[in-house]
Design an enzyme around this catalytic site. Structure first.
Site, short mmCIF file in Angstrom:
data_model
loop_
_atom_site.label_atom_id
_atom_site.label_comp_id
_atom_site.label_asym_id
_atom_site.label_seq_id
_atom_site.Cartn_x
_atom_site.Cartn_y
_atom_site.Cartn_z
N CYS A 394 -5.14 10.28 0.76
CA CYS A 394 -4.53 9.08 0.60
C CYS A 394 -4.77 8.02 1.73
O CYS A 394 -5.69 7.49 1.75
CB CYS A 394 -3.00 9.24 0.24
SG CYS A 394 -2.30 8.10 -0.74
N HIS A 521 -3.22 13.17 -3.69
CA HIS A 521 -2.45 13.95 -2.85
C HIS A 521 -2.81 15.64 -3.33
O HIS A 521 -1.72 16.24 -4.03
CB HIS A 521 -0.93 13.65 -2.66
CG HIS A 521 -0.76 12.54 -1.84
ND1 HIS A 521 -0.51 12.55 -0.59
CD2 HIS A 521 -0.38 11.24 -2.13
CE1 HIS A 521 -0.21 11.26 -0.12
NE2 HIS A 521 -0.12 10.57 -1.10
N GLU A 523 -2.54 18.23 -2.16
CA GLU A 523 -1.76 19.35 -1.70
C GLU A 523 -0.52 19.38 -2.55
O GLU A 523 -0.05 20.58 -2.36
CB GLU A 523 -1.04 18.68 -0.09
CG GLU A 523 -0.07 17.41 -0.08
CD GLU A 523 -0.73 16.38 -0.02
OE1 GLU A 523 -1.99 16.07 -0.58
OE2 GLU A 523 -0.17 15.25 0.33
N1 GLN Z 1 0.08 3.36 2.34
C1 GLN Z 1 -1.08 3.50 1.74
C2 GLN Z 1 -0.72 3.00 0.29
O1 GLN Z 1 0.39 2.52 -0.03
C3 GLN Z 1 -1.31 4.92 1.55
C4 GLN Z 1 -0.27 5.59 1.01
C5 GLN Z 1 -0.03 7.17 0.96
O2 GLN Z 1 -0.87 7.77 1.85
N2 GLN Z 1 0.53 7.99 0.49
O3 GLN Z 1 -1.89 2.90 -0.44
#
Ligand code: GLN
Length: 547
Positions: A394, A521, A523
């Protein structure tokens, strides 16, 4: 339909989530269709807006609910249970629903009260979560005696009454402290906690006692007598220093499964944990040792990256690799010149002299806000330059894109518009429609989204050449599409694309052993019995490239 209610006594942090999940694991391995639900006593609608410092990780389900991290534990210990927003209930949600209904005239002029209206709403949600399963385990957050959990306790008392005591079992997890000066364990706090439960009308069927040492027969008898529990209904939930995934087997050996089944008037079946236990053994008796750096900003919090640590463990068990985790707080690297010494200076335990020589892989996790991001870009760059396997998740993928833009494409001031709204090269930015609705909570891409995998990439290899995969998301910003040709010309591969909106889901680098970032994500979907393919591939890369 059968119900298991799990309450906690004496103090918090006794591991109710793991206890509930381990029992669910046993029941599932005995052939039952199980699911779990968490009732949380806080007034927030969900933990989505809580800081990781307050609440640890925010876990995300397929349908995009932002939930308590216990739901992650439930998923990791089960294989077939599916979880959605119905599995995570907060006091805030209950009151919100009841008050909205009242405003809409749903109570026909009645006085709206905690009993029966709040408790009915709770009971309806318990019913809904159980649908389609044989057994529902409900964990009540907080500790018995807290003001906040009273409506939940009243609701489960009524619920058991409604469905009949042969269809519901109450399990109470308490602490039996060890007093070293007296050289003995003390039952009094448990007695008080059970007394508290009984005042609300709940008589526990099973006591799970967190203890340092095993419980003697005398102890068990004393607890049974004073707490009104069967003698064979008192179990020791001993501290373990190996892995929580050993707990189902430990419970099974104590006869917990048969006790639960008999209390529920179900035919006795044993749980076949052979495959589960062999994974645990591969973790405890590893063939390899790998050191993974987590380069993030919530590194000092045990729970902030919980699912990531767990997914690494699952991948480790899969490859029979012990994973040593070094946490680098990237905020301390912000503004520094990229060099090994800067990272060693952070006082990393065990990292003396040649830091990167000891590192098998670097994982850059997700996060929000600019703090620590420059340090993450530094870590991505060092991993790339030193050919160390690097996995971006992410925000981690976004940071990799920034590294590539700045140091391969030569766009020195490239950034995400999250961190520098005025950057001339916003390689990560908000989509137009998101810009219009920038209120908290409402604009995130949440829950499961598909990604089409480009064949011949490391991503395709990791997923076993499946054409379309689905992973969970929780972010606002995206890779800015018009930079794609420039990146591709510089050797960056876009290895996964969302088929519906053409958004970048994965990037990797030609000619690097394993430099791979994903917008999702992965995970969140990793389980001991089914490790995330990307984590498995990352750990494999860490084992093989660093031998
Ligand atoms: N801050 C980034 C976004 O909003 C990444 C978010 C995250 O890593 N969950 O896109």
């Amino acid at each position: 339909m059968k119900y298991i209610f799990i309450t906690g006594g004496v103090c918090s942090s006794l591991g109710k989530g793991v206890c509930a999940a381990s029992i669910a694991c046993l029941l599932e391995h005995a052939g039952f269709r199980v699911t779990l639900q968490k009732l949380d006593p806080y007034l927030n609608i969900d933990p989505g807006t809580m800081s990781p410092f307050q609440h640890g990780e925010v876990y995300v389900t397929d349908d995009g609910a932002e939930t308590d991290l216990d739901l992650g534990t439930y998923e990791r210990f089960t294989q077939h249970a599916s979880f959605s927003r119905i599995n995570s209930v907060s006091t805030g949600q209950i009151y919100d629903a009841v008050i909205r209904r009242e405003r809409a005239g749903g109570y026909l002029g009645k006085t709206v009260q905690i009993i029966p209206h709040i408790t009915d709403e709770i009971k309806a949600r318990i019913k809904a979560a159980g649908k389609g399963h044989d057994i529902l385990l409900v964990e009540i957050g907080g500790t018995v005696g807290d003001i906040e959990s009273v409506p939940f306790l009243e609701a489960i008392r009524q619920f058991a009454f409604d469905v009949g005591r042969e269809n519901a079992v109450f399990i109470h997890l308490t602490l039996v402290p060890w007093l070293s000066a007296a050289g003995e364990a003390k039952t009094k706090p448990t007695q008080h906690s059970v007394k508290e439960l009984m005042q609300i009308g709940i008589v526990p069927d099973i006591l799970m006692c967190r203890t340092l040492h095993d419980l003697s027969v005398e102890m068990r008898e004393k607890l049974a007598l004073f707490c009104n529990v069967d003698r064979d209904g008192v179990f020791a939930a001993r501290n373990i220093d190996t892995t929580i995934y050993e707990i189902p087997q430990i419970y099974r050996e104590q006869g917990l499964l048969s006790k639960v089944l008999s209390k529920l008037h179900l035919e006795h079946k044993d749980a076949d944990l052979s495959e589960w236990n062999s994974r645990v053994r591969r973790w405890l008796e590893p063939e390899h040792l790998v050191t993974i750096v987590i380069a993030g900003k919530y590194t000092e919090l045990q729970d902030a990256y919980k699912s990531i640590y767990e997914a690494l463990m699952h991948a480790g068990a899969h490859h029979s690799a012990k994973i040593r985790i070094l946490r680098v707080d990237t905020e301390l690297l912000d503004g520094k010149t990229p060099s090994e010494s800067v990272i060693i200076l952070d006082g990393l335990e065990g990292a003396h002299g040649d830091f990167f020589g000891q590192v098998s892989g670097i994982l850059i996790p997700g996060g929000f806000g600019s703090r620590g991001v420059e340090g993450m870009v530094m870590m991505a760059r060092l991993a790339r330059e030193k050919a160390i396997p690097c996995f971006g998740i992410c925000l981690g993928m976004q940071v990799m894109a920034i590294d590539c833009a700045r140091h391969i494409l030569g766009l020195a001031s490239a950034n995400s518009s999250e961190f520098d709204p005025g950057t001339p090269h916003p390689v990560i930015s908000l989509l137009e429609e998101q810009k219009k609705v920038m209120d908290m909570g409402g604009t995130m891409r949440l829950g499961s989204y598909d990604a089409v995998i480009v064949s011949g990439t490391k991503m395709a290899e990791a997923y076993g050449n499946i054409a379309v995969v689905s992973e969970r998301h929780r972010h606002r910003y995206e890779f800015t599409s018009h930079y794609r040709p420039q990146f591709e010309a510089a050797g960056v591969l876009f290895s996964a694309i969302n088929p519906d909106n053409d958004l970048v889901e994965g990037i990797e680098l030609n000619g690097h052993p394993w430099y791979l970032g994903v917008q999702s994500h992965p995970e969140f979907k990793s389980r001991l019995s089914a490790p995330s393919p990307l984590f498995a591939a990352f750990v494999e890369a860490a084992i093989t490239t660093r031998l």
